[in-house]
Design a protein around this motif. Structure first.
Motif, PDB file in Angstrom:
ATOM      1  N   HIS A 105      42.682  40.395   1.790  1.00  0.00           N
ATOM      2  CA  HIS A 105      41.422  39.850   3.053  1.00  0.00           C
ATOM      3  C   HIS A 105      41.194  38.645   2.945  1.00  0.00           C
ATOM      4  CE1 HIS A 105      39.054  37.236   0.503  1.00  0.00           C
ATOM      5  NE2 HIS A 105      39.047  37.431  -0.523  1.00  0.00           N
ATOM      6  N   ASP A 157      41.078  32.058  -2.762  1.00  0.00           N
ATOM      7  CA  ASP A 157      40.497  34.242  -3.066  1.00  0.00           C
ATOM      8  C   ASP A 157      40.174  33.167  -1.360  1.00  0.00           C
ATOM      9  OD1 ASP A 157      39.045  35.668  -2.581  1.00  0.00           O
ATOM     10  OD2 ASP A 157      36.983  34.589  -2.669  1.00  0.00           O
ATOM     11  N   MET A 158      41.508  34.093  -0.820  1.00  0.00           N
ATOM     12  CA  MET A 158      42.901  34.945  -1.345  1.00  0.00           C
ATOM     13  C   MET A 158      43.754  34.228  -0.676  1.00  0.00           C
ATOM     14  SD  MET A 158      42.282  38.911  -1.328  1.00  0.00           S
ATOM     15  CE  MET A 158      43.975  39.024  -0.602  1.00  0.00           C
ATOM     16  N   GLU A 187      35.213  40.899   4.388  1.00  0.00           N
ATOM     17  CA  GLU A 187      35.593  40.700   2.783  1.00  0.00           C
ATOM     18  C   GLU A 187      34.448  40.568   1.586  1.00  0.00           C
ATOM     19  OE1 GLU A 187      36.798  40.805  -1.507  1.00  0.00           O
ATOM     20  OE2 GLU A 187      35.821  39.664  -0.422  1.00  0.00           O
ATOM     21  N   GLU A 188      34.293  39.037   2.214  1.00  0.00           N
ATOM     22  CA  GLU A 188      32.870  37.852   1.664  1.00  0.00           C
ATOM     23  C   GLU A 188      31.629  38.722   2.656  1.00  0.00           C
ATOM     24  OE1 GLU A 188      33.993  36.330  -0.841  1.00  0.00           O
ATOM     25  OE2 GLU A 188      35.357  35.798  -1.050  1.00  0.00           O
ATOM     26  N   ASP A 242      43.931  39.410  -4.763  1.00  0.00           N
ATOM     27  CA  ASP A 242      43.425  39.114  -4.510  1.00  0.00           C
ATOM     28  C   ASP A 242      43.139  37.923  -5.731  1.00  0.00           C
ATOM     29  OD1 ASP A 242      40.616  37.550  -4.358  1.00  0.00           O
ATOM     30  OD2 ASP A 242      39.523  39.028  -4.082  1.00  0.00           O
TER      31      ASP A 242
END
Ligand SMILES: [Zn+2]
Length: 537
Positions: free
Chosen positions: A67, A122-123, A158-159, A190
């Motif tokens: 991501h 991250d990441m 993703e977050e 990740d």
């Protein structure tokens, strides 16, 4: 690193474009069978997934994904102007070291070997390693030396809500169909980190943790504060439930020596909107439950049983208090008429079926739809579910005390490590490097996009979808604020997953850092070796 890509936002698109640029730079564009940007359908920010595909000699295909978004940067406080500037942060290490826990020890252990900034671990370093490896493989493809096929996917969100990977599921299915591919699995890159201070190991994971958000509508009974025993304090019931469920290790999953963190509430409140002297007769809370093995149906049954016991126990205690109170207050008539208080525990699906029988399913659906339309557009997904459950409860005509248990979004399936060539080879590569202290573990313990590439076979998702009030079956007309997952597509894709990522510390904190020698040197080499080994007959 220099492109801020807090999710959700437009910066994610800029990183997607930059990833594509880096993949193609130096005349490599023509080496890819296909490369480009895949728009996220209906995305308010116009975000896109970056993809690159190399068709090698074999249809056997490895997927590399990661991501490109990050969490916000407000945690950097006075250093926020440099949150996306690793050099700026390195120049202010004296300030950073005072603010970031554990940083001084890490600097002493690996002097000069850390890179700082939001997303470094991250990441974005993981995506960078993947880009480097895929560029190398693209050169091999151009020379006709690529033994297997390779897909790279860089995804946003993703977050936030994993919109990128959820769309990538469909993309991977289309690609498989179009080129007749056989997927060997997917490697995520990740963040990985130490498990304890002084930990020398570097970790590779072969499965991932899941998450469910069971929610409780707690219904007491209204009364004036001068005579509480005429009602039931909903906050008392909620408190007793939370006492039983939150931080309770009996609700943890244990699989081969790994244990999930226990459940915790993420939110709890009564539903009063103003001050008055009435007992609060409705409350609600939701519980973050991380899973390795417990499915939605099993969890619901377990919570229902515990809730039933807690409710019984609390009502008996209230009965006893009432008897003593009435005796002391000297009301003989009321003392004669005392009756034990009783309550019910229901699931959303159970309540829906009952109300459907009373009023007809169509009438219930119409009522819920009209409630739905009255909600403001930006209403939080959890609140939307709550209001629908409340509406259904009102329609039922039932009386408290009662508990209605339901699920709210999001759902992240846990993925178990099933035997696969990818896992065998990852273990083999780890063992071939004793000097690196690599350890292959099962569950990756941070919620990640890996959850959406595979569903454990035999998992029954009806208890999940039937108990999410805003659930939308894929393929039906989309209602604003509804929740859906491409469950059938994920089941069809069914990829073994691995996380082989950068090494760092302090993610989602201002001390976020990546170990340079591992993340930019060893990691791409390991990725390359795994892919090389996968390509051997
Ligand atoms: Zn991440």
């Amino acid at each position: 690193m220099g492109i801020r890509s807090v999710s959700p936002g437009e910066g994610e698109l800029l990183v997607a474009e930059e990833v594509l640029h880096l993949l193609r730079a130096g005349g490599l564009e023509s080496a890819y069978t296909a490369s480009g940007l895949d728009p996220l359908i209906g995305d308010p920010y116009g975000r896109q997934n970056t993809y690159a595909f190399l068709r090698g000699h074999s249809s056997r295909t490895i997927v590399l994904f990661g991501h490109i978004d990050t969490v916000d940067t407000a945690d950097y406080g006075p250093l926020e102007p440099w949150a996306n500037d690793p050099e700026g942060l390195a120049a202010r290490l004296d300030i950073l070291v005072k603010l970031a826990p554990g940083l001084a020890e890490d600097l002493a252990a690996h002097p000069g070997d850390w890179m700082f900034g939001r997303g470094v671990s991250d990441m974005k370093s993981g995506v960078a390693a993947t880009i480097a490896v895929v560029r190398r493989l693209a050169q091999m493809a151009r020379e006709g030396n690529l033994p297997l096929s390779v897909v790279l996917l860089a995804t946003p969100d993703e977050e936030n809500e994993s919109a990128g990977i959820l769309q990538a599921v469909h993309f991977l299915l289309r690609l498989r169909e179009q080129y007749g591919l056989q997927y060997l699995g997917a490697i995520n890159t990740d963040y990985t980190t130490a498990r304890y201070p002084g930990d020398q190991h570097r970790y590779i994971y072969t499965s991932t943790i899941g998450k469910l958000l069971p929610s409780f509508l707690v219904i007491g009974r209204e009364a004036h504060v001068g005579d509480p025993f005429a009602g039931v304090d909903a906050n008392l019931l909620a408190a007793e439930l939370i006492r039983d469920l939150s931080m309770n290790d009996e609700l943890c999953d244990v699989v081969r020596g790994q244990i999930t963190p226990p459940p915790v509430t993420l939110h709890a409140t009564d539903l009063k909107t103003h001050y008055d002297v009435q007992l609060p007769f409705m409350a609600y809370f939701y519980l973050n439950v991380l899973t390795f093995s417990t499915g939605p149906g099993e969890l619901l049954a377990r919570l229902r049983q515990r809730a039933q016991e807690v409710l019984e126990h609390t009502l008996r205690r209230i009965d006893a208090a009432e008897r003593r109170w009435v005796r002391t207050s000297g009301d003989p008539v009321r003392q004669e008429r005392l009756e034990p208080c009783s309550g019910i525990v229901l699931t959303y699906a159970g309540l829906y079926a009952e109300v459907g029988q009373q009023l007809g399913e169509k009438a219930v659906d119409a009522e819920l739809a009209s409630a739905w339309e009255s909600f403001p557009g930006g209403l939080d997904a959890r609140e939307r579910c709550l209001h629908l459950v409340r509406r259904l409860w009102t329609l039922s005509g039932k009386q408290g005390p009662a508990l209605v248990i339901y699920y709210a979004p999001p759902y992240y399936p846990h993925v178990a490590a099933t035997p696969s060539l990818l896992h065998d080879i990852v273990t083999e590569i780890a063992l071939s490097h004793p000097e690196l202290h690599l350890e292959v573990r099962e569950y990756y313990s941070f919620i990640s996009d890996m959850s959406y590439l595979r569903l454990d076979p035999g998992i029954d998702l009806t208890p999940l979808t039937a108990n999410i009030p805003t659930w939308q079956e894929p393929g039906t007309a989309v209602r604003p604020g509804s929740y859906t997952l491409p469950l059938a597509a994920i089941q069809e894709l069914d990829l073994p997953v691995v996380n082989l990522g950068p090494y760092g510390a302090g993610v989602h904190q201002l001390g976020e850092r990546a170990l340079i020698s591992y993340s930019f040197g060893i990691l791409p080499q390991l990725l390359y070796e795994v892919i090389e080994r996968l390509g051997k007959p």
